[in-house]
Design an enzyme around this catalytic site. Structure first.
Site, mmCIF file in Angstrom:
data_model
loop_
_atom_site.group_PDB
_atom_site.id
_atom_site.type_symbol
_atom_site.label_atom_id
_atom_site.label_comp_id
_atom_site.label_asym_id
_atom_site.label_seq_id
_atom_site.Cartn_x
_atom_site.Cartn_y
_atom_site.Cartn_z
ATOM 1 N N ASP A 204 47.862 47.227 35.332
ATOM 2 C CA ASP A 204 45.919 46.730 34.756
ATOM 3 C C ASP A 204 45.547 47.126 36.084
ATOM 4 O OD1 ASP A 204 44.311 45.281 32.647
ATOM 5 O OD2 ASP A 204 44.847 43.685 33.971
ATOM 6 N N GLU A 228 45.668 51.883 36.289
ATOM 7 C CA GLU A 228 43.867 51.780 35.342
ATOM 8 C C GLU A 228 43.078 51.366 36.230
ATOM 9 O OE1 GLU A 228 40.943 49.356 33.177
ATOM 10 O OE2 GLU A 228 42.792 48.095 34.273
HETATM 11 C C1 ABC Z 1 36.824 39.054 27.528
HETATM 12 C C2 ABC Z 1 35.998 39.123 26.605
HETATM 13 C C3 ABC Z 1 34.664 40.597 26.635
HETATM 14 C C4 ABC Z 1 33.992 39.436 28.186
HETATM 15 C C5 ABC Z 1 34.949 39.842 28.883
HETATM 16 C C6 ABC Z 1 33.643 39.323 30.522
HETATM 17 O O1 ABC Z 1 36.005 38.193 28.880
HETATM 18 O O2 ABC Z 1 36.989 40.056 25.093
HETATM 19 O O3 ABC Z 1 33.868 40.628 25.552
HETATM 20 O O4 ABC Z 1 32.869 40.786 28.235
HETATM 21 C C7 ABC Z 1 41.354 40.921 29.244
HETATM 22 C C8 ABC Z 1 40.970 41.212 27.521
HETATM 23 C C9 ABC Z 1 39.109 41.501 27.446
HETATM 24 C C10 ABC Z 1 38.887 40.078 27.998
HETATM 25 C C11 ABC Z 1 38.710 40.475 29.514
HETATM 26 C C12 ABC Z 1 38.132 39.296 30.526
HETATM 27 O O5 ABC Z 1 40.462 40.509 29.754
HETATM 28 O O6 ABC Z 1 41.560 42.395 27.416
HETATM 29 O O7 ABC Z 1 39.140 41.491 26.224
HETATM 30 O O8 ABC Z 1 37.634 40.681 27.791
HETATM 31 O O9 ABC Z 1 38.802 38.819 30.510
HETATM 32 C C13 ABC Z 1 41.298 45.804 32.552
HETATM 33 C C14 ABC Z 1 42.406 45.428 30.990
HETATM 34 C C15 ABC Z 1 41.657 45.178 29.979
HETATM 35 C C16 ABC Z 1 41.707 43.350 30.725
HETATM 36 C C17 ABC Z 1 42.004 43.216 31.782
HETATM 37 C C18 ABC Z 1 41.729 41.711 32.323
HETATM 38 C C19 ABC Z 1 41.576 44.483 32.229
HETATM 39 O O10 ABC Z 1 42.380 46.745 30.428
HETATM 40 O O11 ABC Z 1 42.067 44.924 28.286
HETATM 41 O O12 ABC Z 1 40.991 42.601 29.432
HETATM 42 O O13 ABC Z 1 43.929 41.795 32.666
HETATM 43 C C20 ABC Z 1 36.755 46.508 34.763
HETATM 44 C C21 ABC Z 1 38.102 46.351 35.303
HETATM 45 C C22 ABC Z 1 39.251 46.807 34.530
HETATM 46 C C23 ABC Z 1 39.323 45.793 33.231
HETATM 47 C C24 ABC Z 1 37.547 45.936 32.396
HETATM 48 C C25 ABC Z 1 38.181 45.261 32.309
HETATM 49 O O14 ABC Z 1 36.717 45.357 33.526
HETATM 50 O O15 ABC Z 1 37.660 46.877 36.679
HETATM 51 O O16 ABC Z 1 40.225 46.427 35.321
HETATM 52 N N1 ABC Z 1 40.545 46.668 32.441
HETATM 53 C C26 ABC Z 1 32.246 48.736 35.392
HETATM 54 C C27 ABC Z 1 33.165 48.648 36.550
HETATM 55 C C28 ABC Z 1 34.987 48.259 36.099
HETATM 56 C C29 ABC Z 1 34.743 47.618 35.220
HETATM 57 C C30 ABC Z 1 33.902 48.083 33.415
HETATM 58 C C31 ABC Z 1 34.357 47.034 32.553
HETATM 59 O O17 ABC Z 1 32.612 48.301 34.523
HETATM 60 O O18 ABC Z 1 33.237 49.808 37.362
HETATM 61 O O19 ABC Z 1 35.598 48.155 36.826
HETATM 62 O O20 ABC Z 1 36.135 47.115 34.316
HETATM 63 O O21 ABC Z 1 33.283 46.041 32.589
HETATM 64 C C32 ABC Z 1 31.418 54.297 34.275
HETATM 65 C C33 ABC Z 1 31.976 53.694 36.140
HETATM 66 C C34 ABC Z 1 32.623 52.114 35.920
HETATM 67 C C35 ABC Z 1 32.330 51.607 34.700
HETATM 68 C C36 ABC Z 1 32.083 52.187 33.463
HETATM 69 C C37 ABC Z 1 31.396 51.186 31.831
HETATM 70 O O22 ABC Z 1 31.137 53.258 33.301
HETATM 71 O O23 ABC Z 1 31.932 55.479 36.877
HETATM 72 O O24 ABC Z 1 33.143 52.247 36.970
HETATM 73 O O25 ABC Z 1 32.852 50.349 34.574
HETATM 74 O O26 ABC Z 1 31.076 55.167 34.007
#
Ligand code: ABC
Ligand code: CA
Length: 475
Positions: A204, A228
């Site tokens: 993760d 990831e």
């Molecule tokens: C909870 C709620 C959500 C709320 C959030 C703030 O809090 O459920 O509704 O919006 C876990 C849970 C989630 C939880 C989070 C936070 O924790 O599963 O339900 O969300 O409490 C991993 C996992 C994911 C996990 C975590 C945390 C990490 O797969 O399930 O979440 O351990 C970032 C991280 C990535 C992470 C993701 C959720 O957030 O980098 O590791 N996933 C941009 C950023 C990314 C970012 C993404 C999403 O937005 O660059 O870094 O990911 O916010 C593309 C671009 C990308 C861009 C995307 C959207 O578009 O190239 O860079 O990503 O074109």
């Protein structure tokens, strides 16, 4: 398992809390609450998973998580760890996890576990984190970076600031440059790998950990780590496939769904497939997917016409890389973004007659046969055709032809361009010799190449085709 062994696998991703209850029954629960899925539940459903042809599963993070309700519900997904030395009791006992691992191995299946080394969670408001509640050596502020909000335009900020720092639960960012702390984190994972005979790791938040520490992590855990690094850029992904043996293929994800729902042509997807084979250090070890627990399910974008998913998943199984299917895809679960895409699997009745269940079983069988023929994994995917409506590529003994027309006039995304106009397509430049009889391994229909070696891939009611010489032996 090493990268070579993993490259022959296909992976079924489950959320442990959502896949199967211990007693096999169904749960009526809140989408942000614990629903009661367990390791024992998964173990009892291995026939279902193996029956679809998968030889590996990826399960949720296993360590102890924060208890109780938060702004975003409970830690049912497992990403809010607060003690790397203890297992999450909601998913079962240590023995239950060991039993699941043993059961997998006795079926020649492998276990991939999701692991978080970037942060620990605290259900507290900013500036009030109770560090002393974490086990040593994580029990002081010195184990974490100071609280700051990520600036996604700045890689140092991505690595050092907190993934969530405003609303509880906060995700306190591990200070990886504190070697006492990072070594302890790595050792906790190594211990679990040994105790539960874990074969691979989905790491993760990999892009939130500096690459030199990812290298250390990969070296010490030994098993394949697929990281990831959530970003659409191939160059960005490639930076992570030297520290780590594998990366999740996010660049492919960001280009694969639009053409299959009929929203764009196949040009960009074809270009991505070609570029990745050049740029990524080991294309056979990347992990490919169409959706996951963070992204809208493909069916949520497709509408009624399952033939679109049949094309997309056929593409997924034959391009270079390790295919991952997210649980419920085969039952056409259609949840959108997090948390709607985390449905209870029990609502499906685990139907082994579902169209996509049977289709995936066929794809897994054919992919294994191609691998065993010895001429598949080391062959590149060569694009033969990329048009508004069709993509064709050769890989080893196979020519795969997929299309986004749908099976007839149908509703996909409202403004989808390619809809309902079925057409044949001429394939040239394949390696099939002239005057060769070909069989579509999905339908058993036949065609013959002409004097130039070209052939007509007739429309299959909008379905995919996997052509091989009729002489090709699948066993
Ligand atoms: C909870 C709620 C959500 C709320 C959030 C703030 O809090 O459920 O509704 O919006 C876990 C849970 C989630 C939880 C989070 C936070 O924790 O599963 O339900 O969300 O409490 C991993 C996992 C994911 C996990 C975590 C945390 C990490 O797969 O399930 O979440 O351990 C970032 C991280 C990535 C992470 C993701 C959720 O957030 O980098 O590791 N996933 C941009 C950023 C990314 C970012 C993404 C999403 O937005 O660059 O870094 O990911 O916010 C593309 C671009 C990308 C861009 C995307 C959207 O578009 O190239 O860079 O990503 O074109
Ligand atoms: Ca970090």
């Amino acid at each position: 398992l090493n990268a070579q062994q993993w490259s022959e696998h296909s992976i079924y991703q489950v959320l442990t809390d959502r896949f199967a209850l211990t007693n096999g029954s169904s749960a009526d629960c809140w989408i942000r609450g614990y629903c009661g899925g367990t390791y024992e539940g998964i173990q009892n459903k291995l026939d279902y998973i193996q029956g679809m042809g998968f030889d590996a599963i990826w399960i949720s993070p296993i360590i102890h998580n924060i208890e109780g309700n938060t702004t975003y519900g409970y830690a049912f997904h497992g990403y809010w760890g607060d003690d790397p030395y203890t297992l999450n009791p909601h998913f079962g006992s240590p023995d239950d996890l060991k039993n699941l691992s043993d059961a997998l191995h006795s079926r020649n299946m492998s276990l991939m576990v999701d692991v978080v080394i970037n942060h620990l969670a605290a259900n507290q408001t900013p500036n009030s984190v109770n560090y002393s509640a974490f086990p040593s050596p994580f029990n002081s502020a010195a184990a974490f970076h100071p609280d700051c909000t990520i600036d996604y335009a700045n890689q140092t900020s991505i690595e050092d600031c907190w993934l969530v720092d405003q609303q509880p639960p906060l995700l306190a960012d591990i200070k990886s440059e504190n070697s006492t702390v990072f070594d302890a984190m790595v050792r906790s994972v190594v211990q679990n790998v040994q105790d539960y005979a874990i074969d691979g790791i989905r790491l993760d938040t990999a892009k939130h950990v500096p690459k030199r520490f990812l290298s250390q992590f990969q070296e010490e855990v030994g098993v394949l780590v697929t990281g990831e690094a959530l970003n659409e850029s191939i160059a960005f992904a490639s930076q992570y496939q030297s520290p780590l043996a594998s990366v999740l293929n996010y660049p492919l994800f960001f280009t694969v769904t639009d053409p299959f729902v009929g929203r764009t042509t196949f040009d960009l997807l074809a270009a991505t497939v070609e570029a990745e084979q050049v740029i990524l250090p080991n294309i056979n070890a990347v992990t490919n997917f169409l959706d996951n627990h963070d992204q809208p399910r493909l069916a949520s974008r497709v509408g009624s016409d399952v033939i679109r998913e049949m094309n997309a998943v056929t593409f997924l199984f034959f391009i270079p890389g390790i295919p991952i299917v997210y649980y419920g895809f085969e039952q056409r679960f259609d949840g959108g973004g997090d948390p709607d895409n985390r449905e209870g699997m029990w609502t499906s009745g685990y139907d082994t007659n579902a169209t996509l269940y049977k289709h995936i079983a066929q794809l897994n069988m054919l992919r294994k046969a191609a691998i065993n023929s010895g001429d598949f994994l080391d062959s590149a995917a060569t694009i033969l055709l990329a048009s508004d409506t069709h993509l064709a590529f050769q890989r080893g003994p196979l020519v795969v032809v997929v299309t986004n027309t749908g099976s007839g006039p149908s509703i996909s995304e409202p403004d989808a361009a390619a809809n309902g106009t079925l057409s044949d397509v001429m394939i040239s430049q394949s390696s099939f010799p002239p005057k060769t009889t070909l069989t579509d391994l999905l339908s058993c229909e036949k065609t013959v190449t002409d004097a130039q070696g070209s052939f007509n891939s007739s429309n299959s009611q909008g379905g995919p085709r996997v052509w091989a010489s009729s002489q090709w032996k699948t066993t």
